[in-house]
Design a protein around this motif. Structure first.
Motif, PDB file in Angstrom:
ATOM      1  N   ALA A  32     -19.656  28.311 -70.583  1.00  0.00           N
ATOM      2  CA  ALA A  32     -20.178  28.871 -69.224  1.00  0.00           C
ATOM      3  C   ALA A  32     -19.200  28.856 -68.221  1.00  0.00           C
ATOM      4  N   GLY A  33     -18.038  28.589 -68.436  1.00  0.00           N
ATOM      5  CA  GLY A  33     -16.631  28.620 -67.629  1.00  0.00           C
ATOM      6  C   GLY A  33     -16.527  27.565 -66.588  1.00  0.00           C
ATOM      7  N   ILE A  34     -17.168  26.163 -66.938  1.00  0.00           N
ATOM      8  CA  ILE A  34     -16.957  25.252 -66.175  1.00  0.00           C
ATOM      9  C   ILE A  34     -16.044  24.390 -66.934  1.00  0.00           C
ATOM     10  N   LYS A  35     -15.029  24.302 -66.564  1.00  0.00           N
ATOM     11  CA  LYS A  35     -13.961  23.406 -67.315  1.00  0.00           C
ATOM     12  C   LYS A  35     -13.226  22.356 -66.387  1.00  0.00           C
ATOM     13  N   ASN A  36     -13.528  22.357 -65.060  1.00  0.00           N
ATOM     14  CA  ASN A  36     -13.062  21.206 -64.329  1.00  0.00           C
ATOM     15  C   ASN A  36     -13.942  19.866 -63.976  1.00  0.00           C
ATOM     16  N   LEU A  94     -22.363  21.070 -59.927  1.00  0.00           N
ATOM     17  CA  LEU A  94     -23.169  19.641 -60.700  1.00  0.00           C
ATOM     18  C   LEU A  94     -24.712  20.317 -60.893  1.00  0.00           C
ATOM     19  N   ASN A  95     -25.059  21.356 -59.921  1.00  0.00           N
ATOM     20  CA  ASN A  95     -26.399  22.048 -60.228  1.00  0.00           C
ATOM     21  C   ASN A  95     -26.294  22.969 -61.484  1.00  0.00           C
ATOM     22  N   ARG A  96     -25.113  23.588 -61.833  1.00  0.00           N
ATOM     23  CA  ARG A  96     -25.019  24.439 -62.693  1.00  0.00           C
ATOM     24  C   ARG A  96     -24.761  23.535 -63.978  1.00  0.00           C
ATOM     25  N   VAL A  97     -24.259  22.441 -64.044  1.00  0.00           N
ATOM     26  CA  VAL A  97     -24.187  21.423 -65.166  1.00  0.00           C
ATOM     27  C   VAL A  97     -25.599  20.838 -65.493  1.00  0.00           C
ATOM     28  N   GLY A  98     -26.069  20.680 -64.305  1.00  0.00           N
ATOM     29  CA  GLY A  98     -27.486  19.978 -64.594  1.00  0.00           C
ATOM     30  C   GLY A  98     -28.493  21.002 -65.226  1.00  0.00           C
ATOM     31  N   ALA A  99     -28.415  22.165 -65.097  1.00  0.00           N
ATOM     32  CA  ALA A  99     -29.266  23.284 -65.359  1.00  0.00           C
ATOM     33  C   ALA A  99     -28.921  23.485 -66.836  1.00  0.00           C
TER      34      ALA A  99
END
Length: 220
Positions: A32-36, A94-99
């Motif tokens: 999803a492009g979340i790498k950090n 964090l909300n994106r990771v949570g979803a």
């Protein structure tokens, strides 16, 4: 014995279900492009839980936990944080990771009503990977803000398709068989080649190699 002030960030200290769930979460975040994002804590002893619970209560500092009975001590929970350029506990990230976690059947502390804990994720011992998901390679799960989530997929070796020779016409089949039969009769190649050709088990590559071999031996 580990000190109560020492944070454990080792994924290997979690139960297998939690290890797999965590890796799957990091993989799907990567896609999803979340790498950090990175792990800040996995297993936590009861002694450390008591030590952290005392913070902001009987010990100076800000309150960091709301319970003495955390799933960290059951080896089923992990906490994460966010690396640069975002802030350490960037709410949007964090909300994106949570979803993503919720889609994977992973419980997210961001949904808790009594004490929201966005960096916290946990699973039950019977957690199973949801249908349609799989670990697609080796997941690099960072344990500090300098690392980046990576998905390392091994290159699949391209399969070489072996095709049997298929003559374009009956005349071509007869002519080829006669050519091979004469080479067998002249002692240039073995009779097994002719049998394979007649049985339909001769590959195109092998037939080409035979033709070159016959021509080379005849020219000597």
């Amino acid at each position: 014995m580990t000190s109560v002030t020492t944070t454990c960030r080792d994924l290997g200290e979690l139960l297998p279900a939690a290890q797999t769930a965590c890796r799957l979460l990091f993989q799907e975040c990567f896609k999803a492009g979340i790498k950090n994002i990175f792990i800040t804590e996995t297993y936590r002893s009861q002694e450390r839980q008591k030590y952290l619970y005392a913070q902001g209560r009987t010990r100076p500092g800000q309150i960091v936990t709301w319970t003495l009975n955390s799933n960290h001590k059951s080896r089923l929970a992990w906490d994460i944080a966010v690396g640069p350029p975002q802030s350490l506990y960037d709410v949007t990230t964090l909300n994106r990771v949570g979803a993503i976690a919720r889609k994977l059947g992973i419980e997210w502390g961001g949904t808790w009503t009594n004490a929201i804990d966005r960096p916290h994720f946990e699973v039950k011992t019977n957690w199973l990977m949801p249908k349609g998901y799989k670990l697609e390679g080796k997941i690099n799960v960072p344990t500090n803000s300098k690392g980046q989530v990576q998905l390392i997929v091994e290159d699949k070796k391209e399969e070489i398709k072996v095709t049997n020779w298929n003559p374009g016409s009956p005349a071509m089949k007869t002519e080829t068989e006669n050519f091979i039969a004469k080479a067998v009769k002249d002692g240039i190649i073995q009779e097994s080649h002719l049998k394979d050709l007649q049985n339909g088990t001769m590959t195109s590559d092998r037939l080409l190699g035979l033709y070159i071999t016959i021509q080379q031996r005849r020219s000597k």
